[in-house]
Design a protein around this motif. Structure first.
Motif, PDB file in Angstrom:
ATOM      1  N   THR A  49       0.830  -1.200   0.000  1.00 58.58           N
ATOM      2  CA  THR A  49       0.000   0.000   0.000  1.00 58.58           C
ATOM      3  C   THR A  49       0.871   1.259   0.000  1.00 58.58           C
ATOM      4  O   THR A  49       0.584   2.224  -0.719  1.00 58.58           O
ATOM      5  N   CYS A  50       1.941   1.241   0.765  1.00 55.00           N
ATOM      6  CA  CYS A  50       2.858   2.388   0.802  1.00 55.00           C
ATOM      7  C   CYS A  50       3.468   2.637  -0.577  1.00 55.00           C
ATOM      8  O   CYS A  50       3.571   3.785  -1.019  1.00 55.00           O
ATOM      9  N   VAL A  51       3.861   1.583  -1.235  1.00 57.86           N
ATOM     10  CA  VAL A  51       4.421   1.707  -2.585  1.00 57.86           C
ATOM     11  C   VAL A  51       3.366   2.267  -3.530  1.00 57.86           C
ATOM     12  O   VAL A  51       3.649   3.136  -4.366  1.00 57.86           O
ATOM     13  N   SER A  52       2.127   1.810  -3.380  1.00 54.18           N
ATOM     14  CA  SER A  52       1.024   2.323  -4.215  1.00 54.18           C
ATOM     15  C   SER A  52       0.779   3.808  -3.974  1.00 54.18           C
ATOM     16  O   SER A  52       0.518   4.558  -4.924  1.00 54.18           O
ATOM     17  N   ILE A  53       0.859   4.238  -2.731  1.00 55.25           N
ATOM     18  CA  ILE A  53       0.676   5.657  -2.417  1.00 55.25           C
ATOM     19  C   ILE A  53       1.698   6.493  -3.181  1.00 55.25           C
ATOM     20  O   ILE A  53       1.360   7.496  -3.810  1.00 55.25           O
ATOM     21  N   GLN A  54       2.946   6.058  -3.138  1.00 50.90           N
ATOM     22  CA  GLN A  54       3.983   6.789  -3.864  1.00 50.90           C
ATOM     23  C   GLN A  54       3.686   6.833  -5.364  1.00 50.90           C
ATOM     24  O   GLN A  54       3.751   7.891  -5.989  1.00 50.90           O
ATOM     25  N   GLN A  55       3.341   5.700  -5.927  1.00 54.44           N
ATOM     26  CA  GLN A  55       3.079   5.630  -7.365  1.00 54.44           C
ATOM     27  C   GLN A  55       1.894   6.502  -7.774  1.00 54.44           C
ATOM     28  O   GLN A  55       1.956   7.216  -8.773  1.00 54.44           O
ATOM     29  N   VAL A  56       0.821   6.452  -7.006  1.00 58.77           N
ATOM     30  CA  VAL A  56      -0.372   7.245  -7.322  1.00 58.77           C
ATOM     31  C   VAL A  56      -0.073   8.736  -7.174  1.00 58.77           C
ATOM     32  O   VAL A  56      -0.452   9.544  -8.033  1.00 58.77           O
ATOM     33  N   ALA A  57       0.616   9.111  -6.104  1.00 59.03           N
ATOM     34  CA  ALA A  57       0.923  10.525  -5.883  1.00 59.03           C
ATOM     35  C   ALA A  57       1.826  11.070  -6.984  1.00 59.03           C
ATOM     36  O   ALA A  57       1.573  12.152  -7.530  1.00 59.03           O
ATOM     37  N   SER A  95       4.814   6.228   7.095  1.00 57.13           N
ATOM     38  CA  SER A  95       4.541   6.638   5.717  1.00 57.13           C
ATOM     39  C   SER A  95       3.432   7.681   5.693  1.00 57.13           C
ATOM     40  O   SER A  95       2.383   7.491   6.299  1.00 57.13           O
ATOM     41  N   SER A  96       3.684   8.781   4.980  1.00 55.76           N
ATOM     42  CA  SER A  96       2.747   9.905   4.980  1.00 55.76           C
ATOM     43  C   SER A  96       2.733  10.590   3.627  1.00 55.76           C
ATOM     44  O   SER A  96       3.730  10.603   2.914  1.00 55.76           O
ATOM     45  N   LEU A  97       1.598  11.198   3.324  1.00 53.09           N
ATOM     46  CA  LEU A  97       1.449  11.987   2.114  1.00 53.09           C
ATOM     47  C   LEU A  97       1.037  13.396   2.538  1.00 53.09           C
ATOM     48  O   LEU A  97      -0.034  13.597   3.113  1.00 53.09           O
ATOM     49  N   ILE A  98       1.936  14.346   2.277  1.00 50.96           N
ATOM     50  CA  ILE A  98       1.765  15.725   2.706  1.00 50.96           C
ATOM     51  C   ILE A  98       1.803  16.625   1.476  1.00 50.96           C
ATOM     52  O   ILE A  98       2.675  16.476   0.618  1.00 50.96           O
ATOM     53  N   ILE A  99       0.890  17.580   1.415  1.00 53.98           N
ATOM     54  CA  ILE A  99       0.914  18.587   0.365  1.00 53.98           C
ATOM     55  C   ILE A  99       1.181  19.908   1.064  1.00 53.98           C
ATOM     56  O   ILE A  99       0.435  20.300   1.969  1.00 53.98           O
ATOM     57  N   ALA A 100       2.279  20.585   0.652  1.00 55.98           N
ATOM     58  CA  ALA A 100       2.733  21.732   1.428  1.00 55.98           C
ATOM     59  C   ALA A 100       3.140  22.927   0.572  1.00 55.98           C
ATOM     60  O   ALA A 100       3.581  22.773  -0.563  1.00 55.98           O
ATOM     61  N   THR A 109      -2.724  11.634   4.481  1.00 60.52           N
ATOM     62  CA  THR A 109      -2.271  10.256   4.671  1.00 60.52           C
ATOM     63  C   THR A 109      -3.435   9.288   4.834  1.00 60.52           C
ATOM     64  O   THR A 109      -3.422   8.204   4.240  1.00 60.52           O
ATOM     65  N   ASP A 110      -4.439   9.661   5.623  1.00 55.00           N
ATOM     66  CA  ASP A 110      -5.576   8.756   5.844  1.00 55.00           C
ATOM     67  C   ASP A 110      -6.295   8.431   4.535  1.00 55.00           C
ATOM     68  O   ASP A 110      -6.591   7.266   4.255  1.00 55.00           O
ATOM     69  N   PRO A 120      -7.472   4.369  -6.784  1.00 53.43           N
ATOM     70  CA  PRO A 120      -6.379   5.320  -7.030  1.00 53.43           C
ATOM     71  C   PRO A 120      -6.815   6.577  -7.776  1.00 53.43           C
ATOM     72  O   PRO A 120      -6.257   7.649  -7.550  1.00 53.43           O
ATOM     73  N   GLU A 121      -7.816   6.477  -8.623  1.00 51.67           N
ATOM     74  CA  GLU A 121      -8.277   7.661  -9.357  1.00 51.67           C
ATOM     75  C   GLU A 121      -8.884   8.697  -8.411  1.00 51.67           C
ATOM     76  O   GLU A 121      -8.722   9.899  -8.600  1.00 51.67           O
ATOM     77  N   GLN A 122      -9.585   8.229  -7.390  1.00 50.37           N
ATOM     78  CA  GLN A 122     -10.140   9.155  -6.407  1.00 50.37           C
ATOM     79  C   GLN A 122      -9.021   9.827  -5.618  1.00 50.37           C
ATOM     80  O   GLN A 122      -9.092  11.022  -5.322  1.00 50.37           O
ATOM     81  N   LEU A 123      -7.979   9.075  -5.286  1.00 50.43           N
ATOM     82  CA  LEU A 123      -6.832   9.671  -4.591  1.00 50.43           C
ATOM     83  C   LEU A 123      -6.164  10.719  -5.479  1.00 50.43           C
ATOM     84  O   LEU A 123      -5.804  11.797  -5.003  1.00 50.43           O
ATOM     85  N   LYS A 124      -6.022  10.434  -6.760  1.00 48.28           N
ATOM     86  CA  LYS A 124      -5.457  11.422  -7.688  1.00 48.28           C
ATOM     87  C   LYS A 124      -6.311  12.692  -7.700  1.00 48.28           C
ATOM     88  O   LYS A 124      -5.781  13.807  -7.740  1.00 48.28           O
ATOM     89  N   THR A 125      -7.619  12.529  -7.660  1.00 48.19           N
ATOM     90  CA  THR A 125      -8.523  13.683  -7.644  1.00 48.19           C
ATOM     91  C   THR A 125      -8.309  14.518  -6.389  1.00 48.19           C
ATOM     92  O   THR A 125      -8.262  15.755  -6.449  1.00 48.19           O
ATOM     93  N   ILE A 126      -8.169  13.861  -5.256  1.00 45.97           N
ATOM     94  CA  ILE A 126      -7.933  14.574  -3.990  1.00 45.97           C
ATOM     95  C   ILE A 126      -6.612  15.334  -4.055  1.00 45.97           C
ATOM     96  O   ILE A 126      -6.531  16.502  -3.647  1.00 45.97           O
ATOM     97  N   ILE A 127      -5.582  14.692  -4.562  1.00 48.44           N
ATOM     98  CA  ILE A 127      -4.276  15.348  -4.688  1.00 48.44           C
ATOM     99  C   ILE A 127      -4.405  16.568  -5.598  1.00 48.44           C
ATOM    100  O   ILE A 127      -3.919  17.658  -5.274  1.00 48.44           O
ATOM    101  N   ASN A 128      -5.080  16.398  -6.724  1.00 45.84           N
ATOM    102  CA  ASN A 128      -5.287  17.499  -7.659  1.00 45.84           C
ATOM    103  C   ASN A 128      -6.011  18.659  -6.985  1.00 45.84           C
ATOM    104  O   ASN A 128      -5.619  19.827  -7.120  1.00 45.84           O
ATOM    105  N   GLN A 129      -7.058  18.357  -6.244  1.00 49.44           N
ATOM    106  CA  GLN A 129      -7.840  19.401  -5.571  1.00 49.44           C
ATOM    107  C   GLN A 129      -7.004  20.145  -4.521  1.00 49.44           C
ATOM    108  O   GLN A 129      -7.059  21.371  -4.440  1.00 49.44           O
ATOM    109  N   GLU A 130      -6.241  19.402  -3.733  1.00 50.83           N
ATOM    110  CA  GLU A 130      -5.432  20.033  -2.678  1.00 50.83           C
ATOM    111  C   GLU A 130      -4.333  20.904  -3.279  1.00 50.83           C
ATOM    112  O   GLU A 130      -4.108  22.028  -2.827  1.00 50.83           O
TER     113      GLU A 130
END
Length: 137
Positions: A49-57, A95-100, A109-110, A120-130
């Motif tokens: 899952t941690c590896v997936s977080i990195q890849q998606v981000a 492991s954390s995902l921070i937008i700064a 991260t949650d 993963p597409e929903q996570l990409k959307t959240i990253i895009n929005q933030e």
């Protein structure tokens, strides 16, 4: 003498090429250019899952902000001593995902753990929005 220089050069190249994660100094230099940084923090051991977080981000940054010099993706190994200050700044212990930005940050991260493998597409959307939210400030 020539052989010693050649050996030192090869060792230097190996050292430089093996450095995959950012140091605190590299991050500071990148932040001088980037307005928003998407940090993926991790330790030595990473689960699927941690590896997936990195890849998606990274994919989200590459997809939505490929030509935007104001956005950077940075991988940080918090288990390396030289990254202690950055990990402490964002209160990272796992492991954390921070937008700064220079002044503010969001810890997603949650959401990243909940969505990286299942949606993963929903996570990409959240990253895009933030990221977009910080770019528009």
């Amino acid at each position: 003498m020539k052989q010693k220089i050649s050996i030192l050069f090869v060792v230097f190249l190996l050292f430089v090429s093996c450095a995959k994660t950012a140091s605190t100094e590299q991050v500071a230099q990148e932040n001088d250019v980037a307005k928003v940084t998407v940090y993926y923090f991790h330790g030595k051991q990473r689960c699927p899952t941690c590896v997936s977080i990195q890849q998606v981000a990274q994919s989200a940054v590459d997809t939505f902000f490929a030509n935007n010099e104001d956005v950077r993706f940075v991988e940080v190994d918090f288990s390396v001593k030289k990254n202690d200050a950055l990990a402490e700044k964002y209160e990272v212990a796992f492991s954390s995902l921070i937008i700064a930005t220079a002044d503010a940050y969001s810890d997603i991260t949650d959401q990243a753990f909940a969505l990286a493998t299942s949606n993963p597409e929903q996570l990409k959307t959240i990253i895009n929005q933030e990221v977009t939210k910080y770019l528009n400030q």
